[in-house]
Design an enzyme around this catalytic site. Structure first.
Site, PDB file in Angstrom:
ATOM      1  N   ASP A  24      -3.881   4.792  -3.205  1.00 12.46           N
ATOM      2  CA  ASP A  24      -4.524   3.760  -2.644  1.00 12.46           C
ATOM      3  C   ASP A  24      -5.034   4.345  -1.382  1.00 12.46           C
ATOM      4  O   ASP A  24      -4.455   4.475  -0.218  1.00 12.46           O
ATOM      5  CB  ASP A  24      -3.470   2.700  -2.184  1.00 12.46           C
ATOM      6  N   LYS A  59     -12.707   4.106   6.030  1.00 13.67           N
ATOM      7  CA  LYS A  59     -13.371   3.455   4.587  1.00 13.67           C
ATOM      8  C   LYS A  59     -14.338   2.591   5.062  1.00 13.67           C
ATOM      9  O   LYS A  59     -15.251   2.417   3.997  1.00 13.67           O
ATOM     10  CB  LYS A  59     -12.279   2.687   4.414  1.00 13.67           C
ATOM     11  N   ASP A 110      -6.530 -10.042  -1.970  1.00 11.34           N
ATOM     12  CA  ASP A 110      -6.399  -8.605  -1.239  1.00 11.34           C
ATOM     13  C   ASP A 110      -7.124  -8.640   0.044  1.00 11.34           C
ATOM     14  O   ASP A 110      -8.260  -8.493   0.176  1.00 11.34           O
ATOM     15  CB  ASP A 110      -6.999  -7.731  -2.370  1.00 11.34           C
ATOM     16  N   GLU A 158      -8.969  -2.338  -6.634  1.00 10.75           N
ATOM     17  CA  GLU A 158      -7.757  -2.464  -5.970  1.00 10.75           C
ATOM     18  C   GLU A 158      -7.148  -3.820  -6.597  1.00 10.75           C
ATOM     19  O   GLU A 158      -5.689  -3.722  -6.905  1.00 10.75           O
ATOM     20  CB  GLU A 158      -7.729  -2.555  -4.601  1.00 10.75           C
TER      21      GLU A 158
END
Length: 624
Positions: free
Chosen positions: A25, A87, A207, A185
């Protein structure tokens, strides 16, 4: 008697040997690595027992980069050389990353669209920074598992576009990892949660991480995970909550907007600490050292924080509505809501999600670990370590993919929310006589006109045999692999010539582009369809005009007298004129009138062609 183990030809003598595979992850705030050991998927800890690796990299002069907690602790004092939330920079262009309100980096101008950050160790890209995080996770896994890795499944937000996905794969390769698959994800969370609870029905995966938000609507049925719809925001998460709290601290402490980078990092660090403290407490003391060295103290209550972050939480509810609408279901049809991501620990987030979905969300699995666990389970399957129950993952693409046709029209080959991997092919033809090349323009979006869609790539197909317009057959194939990456192939079927391109945009979509594109497609649906109808008719009129003008130039004087030519010219002029309007019926009538006016001319040309073809032959040759 000695026992010999016999294997099939080409197979290992130890058929049950477990291949080492990991799930990663790669998060905005924290990253994790997990693996399946003794049939159980679990996250792997470092030497100090910590499972979470802060996604922070610090660059030092003439030294190896520092990754993780030590880098995070140094961030307030060395902000220019310590990269956090990298990210958010993945797959982005230089113009995309300059709008960050709490931007503390010095971006380097260069010819490439990929931005590079200046540090004391040199200029680095987001891909290189992410690779350092992945290297650290890889080293942790190899040390814990005691062997070489066969591959890794790395998770990405469902709304990552091709550029962001490709950047993630590049970072993994740079880290020496064999990427088995990029997995969305929310789907990874469904793998972990669905297999654990043996759930059937419709589940919403909410999420909310440090820098991204995704919502996915999934149908779970006996181990089959189908993503019905996805939506989200690739630049919305816990970092934005921290920023809102940091702005409040600046106002309360009378800190000016021109605070230096170190001051901003300290503010963000204190804001994050306060947010986490208010998960369990009703109030917390906030402290910050001003630039003049004086200390400011204040109190932030949970109610104060709610006022600061409520607007951000509401921004997550809009994609939830859109995802339900795309899936064709109502809120009452959702059986469970799964919370994923560290930011879902904020009590206010859980309250608002419960209010929208009308049911308490499921929070019994660690929201930080669930994605990594799901990725590890999928990696175990892809590595060849088959579980007792097979899993089938059916992800979808977020936006339609197509190409430009004559008149600036967008022809969709793969519709949004189509399950991947997928391949679609469609045949096209040439527009002009003798055309030997075709330009292929790949676009993404829901609108009918190319100008309203996003351009992904352009390439050309050369070597088409010269034929009359419409005779050539060009097959264009779109293929989206399991990682969501697109390749396009064009082939002329009679000659076999072909051309191919892998779509790798140099930068990603703007933060709000995807949501805006979907909203525009709904708001302008009726007008877009009418515009397409008009443009298609105009293209047909252009084709008729071009063909007739070419014929008249070739043999108009041979087959027409002056009066006939004048009538045709008048009808042709009328079509030219009406084709500048958007009156579809008038264009159709003008085309029909021109065809009627030219009927005698067309008949003479046809008869002449037949006579020419039969000259020198007897009728008996054709009858035999």
């Amino acid at each position: 008697m000695a026992l010999l183990q016999i294997s099939e030809p080409g197979q290992a003598t130890a058929p049950h040997q477990h291949r080492l595979a990991i799930g990663i992850d790669l998060g905005t705030t924290n990253s994790l690595v997990a693996s399946v050991r003794s049939g159980l998927a679990e996250t792997l800890a470092d030497e100090s027992g910590q499972h979470l690796l802060p996604s922070v990299v610090r660059y030092l002069q003439h030294q190896q980069p520092v990754v993780g907690q030590s880098a995070k602790e140094a961030a307030p004092d060395d902000p220019m050389n310590t990269i956090v939330s990298v990210k958010r920079l993945m797959g982005r262009g230089i113009e995309d990353v300059r709008d960050n309100e709490f931007d503390t980096y010095k971006f380097v101008e260069q010819e490439s669209a990929v931005p590079r950050i200046h540090t004391v160790a040199g200029d680095v890209s987001a891909i290189e920074v992410s690779a350092e995080i992945l290297k650290s996770l890889r080293a942790r896994a190899e040390k814990t598992l005691g062997g070489d890795l066969s591959g890794a499944v790395i998770t990405v937000p469902a709304y990552f576009d091709e550029a962001q996905r490709q950047a993630t794969k590049d970072a993994a390769r740079l880290a020496g990892l064999n990427v088995l698959r990029l997995l969305n994800e929310p789907t990874a969370a469904a793998v972990a949660y669905g297999l654990d609870k043996k759930s059937d029905g419709i589940i919403a995966i909410y999420d909310l991480g440090g820098g991204t938000f995704d919502v996915s609507i999934l149908r779970l049925n006996r181990g089959v995970f189908e993503v019905m719809a996805t939506a989200g925001d690739s630049a919305l998460g816990g970092d934005d909550m921290d920023a809102a709290i940091a702005r409040w601290i600046m106002q309360q402490a009378n800190i000016q907007d021109d605070a230096d980078h170190a001051q901003i990092r300290r503010l963000m660090h204190e804001a994050r600490r306060a947010k986490e403290a208010l998960t369990d407490a009703d109030a917390t003391t906030v402290e910050v050292v001003r630039m003049d060295g004086s200390l400011w103290q204040g109190q932030l209550t949970r109610a104060d924080m709610h006022e600061l972050i409520d607007s951000l939480i509401r921004k997550t509810i809009s994609p939830c509505r859109r995802a339900l609408r795309d899936a064709g279901i109502g809120v009452d049809e959702v059986d469970e809501v799964v919370m994923v991501g560290g930011s879902t620990r904020v009590p206010r987030v859980r309250e608002q999600v419960e209010a929208f979905f009308k049911r308490p969300p499921l929070v019994d699995i660690d929201p930080d670990k669930v994605v990594a666990v799901g990725a590890a389970l999928q990696a175990d399957v892809l590595a060849g370590n088959k579980p007792d129950e097979e899993m089938l993952l059916l992800d979808v693409i977020p936006l339609s993919l197509g190409l430009e046709t004559m008149g600036g029209l967008s022809e969709k080959l793969i519709s949004r929310n189509t399950t991947i991997p997928v391949a679609r092919a469609q045949e096209f033809t040439t527009y002009k006589d003798g055309q030997t090349a075709m330009s292929i323009h790949v676009v993404q979006g829901e609108r009918e006109m190319v100008q309203d869609c996003r351009s992904l790539a352009r390439f050309s197909l050369h070597g088409i045999p010269p034929m009359v317009a419409g005779a050539a057959r060009i097959r264009v194939t779109f293929q989206v692999d399991a990682d969501g990456l697109l390749s396009v192939t064009a082939q002329e079927l009679t000659s076999g010539v072909q051309s191919r391109i892998e779509v790798k945009p140099s930068y990603g979509l703007e933060d709000t582009e995807i949501e805006q594109m979907l909203r525009d497609s709904m708001e302008h649906a009726r007008g877009d369809m009418e515009s397409r109808r008009v443009r298609e008719q105009q293209v047909e009129a252009d084709r008729v005009i071009e063909a007739l003008e070419a014929a008249l130039q070739t043999d108009g004087e041979q087959y027409l007298d002056q009066a006939e030519r004048e009538k045709i010219d008048q009808a042709l002029s009328a079509l030219h004129q009406v084709n500048q309007t958007e009156d579809v019926e008038a264009i159709k009538a003008a085309i029909k009138n021109l065809e009627t006016t030219c009927s005698a001319y067309v008949e003479r040309r046809m008869n002449s062609s037949i006579q020419h073809a039969m000259s020198g032959h007897s009728i008996e040759e054709f009858e035999s």
